[in-house]
Design an enzyme around this catalytic site. Sequence first.
Site, mmCIF file in Angstrom:
data_model
loop_
_atom_site.group_PDB
_atom_site.id
_atom_site.type_symbol
_atom_site.label_atom_id
_atom_site.label_comp_id
_atom_site.label_asym_id
_atom_site.label_seq_id
_atom_site.Cartn_x
_atom_site.Cartn_y
_atom_site.Cartn_z
ATOM 1 N N CYS A 137 0.816 -1.208 0.000
ATOM 2 C CA CYS A 137 0.000 0.000 0.000
ATOM 3 C C CYS A 137 0.851 1.260 0.000
ATOM 4 O O CYS A 137 1.925 1.300 0.605
ATOM 5 C CB CYS A 137 -0.896 0.008 1.224
ATOM 6 S SG CYS A 137 -1.900 -1.470 1.414
ATOM 7 N N ARG B 229 4.981 -0.751 -6.119
ATOM 8 C CA ARG B 229 4.866 -1.477 -4.854
ATOM 9 C C ARG B 229 3.804 -2.567 -4.915
ATOM 10 O O ARG B 229 3.786 -3.459 -4.067
ATOM 11 C CB ARG B 229 4.535 -0.501 -3.723
ATOM 12 C CG ARG B 229 5.626 0.514 -3.449
ATOM 13 C CD ARG B 229 5.128 1.659 -2.598
ATOM 14 N NE ARG B 229 4.827 1.259 -1.244
ATOM 15 C CZ ARG B 229 5.609 1.510 -0.202
ATOM 16 N NH1 ARG B 229 6.746 2.134 -0.362
ATOM 17 N NH2 ARG B 229 5.257 1.131 1.016
ATOM 18 N N TRP C 288 -3.316 -2.709 -1.284
ATOM 19 C CA TRP C 288 -3.102 -4.139 -1.514
ATOM 20 C C TRP C 288 -3.953 -4.859 -0.480
ATOM 21 O O TRP C 288 -3.743 -4.730 0.716
ATOM 22 C CB TRP C 288 -1.619 -4.485 -1.339
ATOM 23 C CG TRP C 288 -1.257 -5.891 -1.711
ATOM 24 C CD1 TRP C 288 -1.029 -6.390 -2.955
ATOM 25 C CD2 TRP C 288 -1.053 -6.988 -0.804
ATOM 26 N NE1 TRP C 288 -0.695 -7.730 -2.885
ATOM 27 C CE2 TRP C 288 -0.703 -8.122 -1.579
ATOM 28 C CE3 TRP C 288 -1.129 -7.126 0.579
ATOM 29 C CZ2 TRP C 288 -0.438 -9.361 -1.012
ATOM 30 C CZ3 TRP C 288 -0.861 -8.368 1.150
ATOM 31 C CH2 TRP C 288 -0.522 -9.476 0.345
ATOM 32 N N ASN D 15 -1.894 2.360 5.803
ATOM 33 C CA ASN D 15 -1.083 1.186 5.479
ATOM 34 C C ASN D 15 -0.909 0.366 6.745
ATOM 35 O O ASN D 15 -0.707 0.934 7.824
ATOM 36 C CB ASN D 15 0.310 1.583 4.981
ATOM 37 C CG ASN D 15 0.280 2.246 3.625
ATOM 38 O OD1 ASN D 15 -0.752 2.285 2.961
ATOM 39 N ND2 ASN D 15 1.413 2.780 3.211
ATOM 40 N N GLY D 16 -0.920 -0.957 6.622
ATOM 41 C CA GLY D 16 -0.694 -1.805 7.785
ATOM 42 C C GLY D 16 -1.904 -2.648 8.117
ATOM 43 O O GLY D 16 -2.856 -2.758 7.336
ATOM 44 N N GLU E 70 15.885 -19.789 -5.873
ATOM 45 C CA GLU E 70 15.547 -18.483 -6.427
ATOM 46 C C GLU E 70 14.962 -18.619 -7.829
ATOM 47 O O GLU E 70 14.017 -17.913 -8.197
ATOM 48 C CB GLU E 70 16.800 -17.594 -6.448
ATOM 49 C CG GLU E 70 16.641 -16.265 -7.163
ATOM 50 C CD GLU E 70 15.624 -15.329 -6.552
ATOM 51 O OE1 GLU E 70 15.319 -14.294 -7.173
ATOM 52 O OE2 GLU E 70 15.108 -15.616 -5.441
ATOM 53 N N LYS F 114 11.236 -17.283 -8.990
ATOM 54 C CA LYS F 114 10.993 -16.370 -10.112
ATOM 55 C C LYS F 114 9.936 -16.939 -11.050
ATOM 56 O O LYS F 114 9.051 -16.225 -11.514
ATOM 57 C CB LYS F 114 12.290 -16.112 -10.884
ATOM 58 C CG LYS F 114 13.255 -15.196 -10.189
ATOM 59 C CD LYS F 114 12.709 -13.784 -10.126
ATOM 60 C CE LYS F 114 13.304 -13.047 -8.942
ATOM 61 N NZ LYS F 114 12.768 -13.407 -7.641
ATOM 62 N N GLU G 183 6.450 -16.806 -9.416
ATOM 63 C CA GLU G 183 5.979 -15.440 -9.178
ATOM 64 C C GLU G 183 5.314 -14.830 -10.404
ATOM 65 O O GLU G 183 4.254 -14.201 -10.291
ATOM 66 C CB GLU G 183 7.159 -14.543 -8.773
ATOM 67 C CG GLU G 183 7.567 -14.620 -7.326
ATOM 68 C CD GLU G 183 8.709 -13.668 -7.025
ATOM 69 O OE1 GLU G 183 8.623 -12.954 -6.015
ATOM 70 O OE2 GLU G 183 9.689 -13.625 -7.788
ATOM 71 N N HIS H 175 14.603 -39.009 -2.289
ATOM 72 C CA HIS H 175 13.884 -38.980 -1.017
ATOM 73 C C HIS H 175 12.489 -38.389 -1.153
ATOM 74 O O HIS H 175 11.927 -37.899 -0.165
ATOM 75 C CB HIS H 175 14.695 -38.215 0.027
ATOM 76 C CG HIS H 175 16.011 -38.837 0.334
ATOM 77 N ND1 HIS H 175 16.138 -40.015 1.060
ATOM 78 C CD2 HIS H 175 17.271 -38.482 -0.015
ATOM 79 C CE1 HIS H 175 17.407 -40.333 1.159
ATOM 80 N NE2 HIS H 175 18.125 -39.427 0.509
ATOM 81 N N LYS I 287 5.491 -5.292 -4.078
ATOM 82 C CA LYS I 287 6.940 -5.105 -4.117
ATOM 83 C C LYS I 287 7.523 -4.898 -2.729
ATOM 84 O O LYS I 287 8.476 -5.546 -2.349
ATOM 85 C CB LYS I 287 7.271 -3.896 -5.010
ATOM 86 C CG LYS I 287 8.768 -3.641 -5.159
ATOM 87 C CD LYS I 287 9.455 -4.771 -5.890
ATOM 88 C CE LYS I 287 10.924 -4.529 -6.082
ATOM 89 N NZ LYS I 287 11.598 -5.704 -6.656
#
Length: 631
Positions: A2, A27, A73, A108-109, A504, A508, A511, A527, A626
């Site tokens: 946000c 963001r 968000w 925000n929060g 990573e 990616k 995402e 395993h 973000k």
Amino acid sequence: MCGIVAAVSSRNIVPILVQGLQRLEYRGYDSCGVAVHAGGLKRARSTARVAELLQQVEQEHITGTTGIAHTRWATHGAPAVHNAHPHFSHGPGADADARPGRIALVHNGIIENHEELRAKLRAKGYVFASQTDTEVISHLVDSLYEGDLFEAVQMAVSRLQGAYAIAVFCKDEPHRVVGARAGSPMVLGVGATAGADTSADGERFLASDAMALAGVTDQIVYLEEGDLVDIQLGRHWVVDKARKPATRPVRTVLAHSGAAELGPYRHYMQKEIFEQPRAIGDTLEGVQAVVPELFEASGNHAPGQGAHAVFKAVDSVLILACGTSYYSGCTAKYWLESIAKIPTQVEIASEYRYRDSVPNPRTLVVTITQSGETADTLAALRHAQSLGMQHTLTVCNVATSAMVRETKLAYVTRAGVEIGVASTKAFTTQLAGLFLLTLALAQAKGRLSAEQEAQHLKAMRHLPAALSAVLALEPQLMSWAEDFAKKENALFLGRGLHYPIALEGALKLKEITYIHAEAYAAGELKHGPLALVTSEMPVVTVAPNDTLLEKLKSNMQEVRARGGVLYVLADADTRIESEDGIHVIRMPEHYGPLSPLLHVVPLQLLAYHTAIARGTDVDKPRNLAKSVTVE
């Protein structure tokens, strides 16, 4: 996540508010809105992009000299117009769909006790038009308002539990906005001074990020945890968490708007992938030798507690991070233990802060964060400090962030602004900073000779050229992407130092393509994960020519024996050849301990081009943000 922009001015402030939201789009958000003081309260809200909000504002002729704006968000309540900010208060007996009340607020929060507060406010007759925790704050401020907005907000925040940054104005007090922050960042922008020959006399701003004010003002005040701020024309004042007057310094912050321009690239993610040679070069600029002073960027250490003293004193390292930054920390663990010979633990920040751990005051606590405002990582840092671990260092991309201000030592990377939600250049510059930290600790412990230092620094200086050579592999990765775009699952394998790089790479892909991807240490195949391998499950293998190569080749044969199709990133001298069921891309050169910085780039390109082929939103993938400033 946000974003907040607020302003008090003598001119129409709406274009600046909307422009600020556009600067915060990176963001991540799913709705946006703006509200102004126009005799009463007036607002526009949208679940589309900020560009559509701008059209709505222009069509409805919304103007004003005092206002607040927000990108949301979703946490509490679905992405919908009635849940979008700003929220208005609706007092006892009011009709939420009729005229607005007197309080307008953005937030925000997350407010953890919102249900308890909602019940009390409903009992007083307040009407709720949304499912958000934010609307509770607007009603709470309204219920406490007796002619002084600052006093009402001060009383209201004392009753809130959780994290917040808020900006509030009242229809009864034109040219006044009150802000507060606890656990979520907020800055104050100081515009032209009163009496200057300009239409912007004495204006003041609030924002969740200094970038929102780029091109408007470069005079920024960073508010501290628990601060309340009152902005009016030509003046502002701050009280701290003890509610005592506080003086916060005004800093000149050059948040260049040009950093967010796309240029010739199709997406920001593509631009940022190709900026990595420059970003690494900038991050290492001026590094002529491994000296402790490289890590004193924050200037927060007490006399005698500089980097040299800290590095000599510590006997272990604790790394705290989230997401991509966590994987850079996992990579650094291999370096720190093999080169510096110092025991290293890597913790997911959101887990560490809630578990019982055994503190060691001789531990160097290292936080890794792109934004420097990641809520979980900040909370984990504070938790470690509360346990008596006072040797703290951050590797961060924002020199003015809360993380840099709260740690004793810092290495500020110079990746530049990263707009794409899926981190690329921030990750590789973090790795560069962490490798330098490894060398510095090794040197402090007497485990790095002058010859070894020279060899490592020579390799680091060659990184921009080496990365440029890897980027030239893009056409081959585009070919792989055509295959991956048709799949719904993928497996990534790596061993040793390159296992975190496999992690990573899988992150990616998931995402931005929404393909389910997992990563495993290749030795773990038998395993469990081997049960998933079929011809429809592509298996990406990171295959550098290191001491684990032969073991990795055996793992690859296990995949082939089950009909799996391999996609291998192999160093030139690995003697792994393309054949039926094995697709090989040759890396330009083997790069020893720094190999992870090179091998991650093809995985970034693979994810990017697979997303292009699938038609997903590369820079703003669904449900993600973000800068993660809520828990």
